[in-house]
Design a protein around this motif. Structure first.
Motif, PDB file in Angstrom:
ATOM      1  N   UNK A 195       1.132  -1.664  -0.097  1.00 41.84           N
ATOM      2  CA  UNK A 195      -0.180   0.033  -0.075  1.00 41.84           C
ATOM      3  C   UNK A 195       1.263   1.120   0.139  1.00 41.84           C
ATOM      4  N   UNK A 196       0.328   2.008  -0.421  1.00 43.91           N
ATOM      5  CA  UNK A 196       1.045   3.533  -0.408  1.00 43.91           C
ATOM      6  C   UNK A 196       2.025   4.137   1.278  1.00 43.91           C
ATOM      7  N   UNK A 197       0.633   4.013   1.824  1.00 45.82           N
ATOM      8  CA  UNK A 197       1.482   3.702   2.643  1.00 45.82           C
ATOM      9  C   UNK A 197       2.510   3.131   3.897  1.00 45.82           C
ATOM     10  N   UNK A 198       2.699   1.838   3.483  1.00 45.87           N
ATOM     11  CA  UNK A 198       3.611   1.275   3.494  1.00 45.87           C
ATOM     12  C   UNK A 198       4.941   1.261   2.856  1.00 45.87           C
ATOM     13  N   UNK A 199       4.589   1.240   1.561  1.00 43.14           N
ATOM     14  CA  UNK A 199       5.614   2.599   0.957  1.00 43.14           C
ATOM     15  C   UNK A 199       6.768   3.477   1.411  1.00 43.14           C
ATOM     16  N   UNK A 200       5.067   4.325   1.783  1.00 42.90           N
ATOM     17  CA  UNK A 200       6.154   5.893   2.659  1.00 42.90           C
ATOM     18  C   UNK A 200       7.100   5.445   4.067  1.00 42.90           C
ATOM     19  N   UNK A 201       6.385   4.531   4.396  1.00 40.88           N
ATOM     20  CA  UNK A 201       7.608   4.765   5.384  1.00 40.88           C
ATOM     21  C   UNK A 201       8.533   3.064   5.286  1.00 40.88           C
ATOM     22  N   UNK A 202       8.537   3.015   4.211  1.00 42.15           N
ATOM     23  CA  UNK A 202       9.771   1.919   3.819  1.00 42.15           C
ATOM     24  C   UNK A 202      10.432   1.957   2.411  1.00 42.15           C
ATOM     25  N   UNK A 203      10.822   3.098   2.328  1.00 37.09           N
ATOM     26  CA  UNK A 203      11.289   4.121   1.608  1.00 37.09           C
ATOM     27  C   UNK A 203      11.329   3.943   0.268  1.00 37.09           C
ATOM     28  N   UNK A 204      10.296   3.178   0.157  1.00 42.89           N
ATOM     29  CA  UNK A 204       9.935   3.074  -1.670  1.00 42.89           C
ATOM     30  C   UNK A 204       9.149   1.474  -1.856  1.00 42.89           C
ATOM     31  N   UNK A 205       9.365   0.213  -1.113  1.00 40.23           N
ATOM     32  CA  UNK A 205       9.246  -0.977  -0.829  1.00 40.23           C
ATOM     33  C   UNK A 205       8.189  -1.221  -0.323  1.00 40.23           C
ATOM     34  N   UNK A 206       8.398  -2.588   0.039  1.00 35.72           N
ATOM     35  CA  UNK A 206       6.266  -2.655   1.050  1.00 35.72           C
ATOM     36  C   UNK A 206       7.432  -2.521   2.307  1.00 35.72           C
TER      37      UNK A 206
ATOM     38  N   UNK B 161       7.953  -1.297 -11.180  1.00 34.37           N
ATOM     39  CA  UNK B 161       9.462  -1.882 -11.328  1.00 34.37           C
ATOM     40  C   UNK B 161       8.979  -3.076  -9.992  1.00 34.37           C
ATOM     41  N   UNK B 162       8.195  -3.539  -9.409  1.00 37.14           N
ATOM     42  CA  UNK B 162       7.968  -4.882  -7.722  1.00 37.14           C
ATOM     43  C   UNK B 162       8.131  -5.596  -8.156  1.00 37.14           C
ATOM     44  N   UNK B 163       8.691  -6.326  -7.984  1.00 37.34           N
ATOM     45  CA  UNK B 163       8.640  -8.021  -8.427  1.00 37.34           C
ATOM     46  C   UNK B 163       8.226  -9.004  -6.955  1.00 37.34           C
TER      47      UNK B 163
ATOM     48  N   UNK C 188      -0.004  -8.393  -0.302  1.00 32.05           N
ATOM     49  CA  UNK C 188      -1.238  -7.657  -0.681  1.00 32.05           C
ATOM     50  C   UNK C 188      -1.226  -6.142  -1.255  1.00 32.05           C
ATOM     51  N   UNK C 189      -1.959  -5.246  -1.643  1.00 31.53           N
ATOM     52  CA  UNK C 189      -2.153  -4.135  -1.669  1.00 31.53           C
ATOM     53  C   UNK C 189      -1.165  -4.360  -3.490  1.00 31.53           C
ATOM     54  N   UNK C 190      -1.141  -4.877  -4.193  1.00 31.75           N
ATOM     55  CA  UNK C 190      -0.344  -4.718  -5.017  1.00 31.75           C
ATOM     56  C   UNK C 190      -0.765  -3.928  -6.388  1.00 31.75           C
ATOM     57  N   UNK C 191      -2.310  -3.928  -6.386  1.00 36.97           N
ATOM     58  CA  UNK C 191      -2.696  -2.291  -7.533  1.00 36.97           C
ATOM     59  C   UNK C 191      -2.616  -1.137  -6.632  1.00 36.97           C
ATOM     60  N   UNK C 192      -0.720  -0.524  -5.832  1.00 33.14           N
ATOM     61  CA  UNK C 192      -0.646  -0.268  -5.341  1.00 33.14           C
ATOM     62  C   UNK C 192       1.069  -0.297  -5.909  1.00 33.14           C
TER      63      UNK C 192
END
Length: 141
Positions: A30-41, A121-123, A113-117
């Motif tokens: 999800x976008x919030x997790x990407x924000x706290x994880x420096x762009x990753x999940x 480049x995500x694998x 989860x939240x693969x739509x977000x």
């Protein structure tokens, strides 16, 4: 490894003990997790809240997630390490960041989860179950 699990933040000011096996383990894009994880999940294990004992000062922040639920994230105010998150939809659960659990713990995400977000480049591991958005709650044990 098996429960109990132990863990700590990056500076050791916050420690935890978990006296249960996870109900689920997930990688969240999800976008919030990407924000706290420096762009990753984020990579997380979900435990019954009463099984997670935490010592040390913690700070928290809350926001409304894309699911519509309020997410509260607990972190170490000294080093910033994320410890766990809790959703207003499931206050009986704590979603613990795998990185704070002492290695070797043997835990790994079993669902994405939240693969739509996720960025283009995500694998994704093709062996793991995937959800485009919010998954159903983990089964109670």
């Amino acid at each position: 490894m098996a429960a109990p699990y132990s863990g700590r933040c990056g500076c050791g000011a916050v420690t935890l003990r978990i006296d249960a096996e996870p109900l689920a383990s997930r990688q969240c894009w999800c976008r919030q997790c990407q924000a706290i994880a420096a762009g990753g999940p984020t990579n997380n294990a979900i435990f019954p809240a009463e099984a997670v004992e935490i010592a040390g000062n913690r700070a928290s922040s809350s926001w409304t997630a894309a699911s519509g639920n309020t997410l509260t994230h607990s972190f170490c105010p000294a080093c910033g390490t994320q410890i766990y998150a809790q959703s207003s939809a499931r206050p009986t659960l704590k979603t613990v960041r795998l990185g704070v659990i002492d290695a070797p713990h043997g835990l790994r995400p079993l669902t994405i989860i939240w693969t739509d977000d996720a960025p283009d480049w995500a694998v994704f591991d093709p062996a793991l179950e995937r959800f485009e958005r919010q998954p159903p709650p983990p089964p109670a044990r």
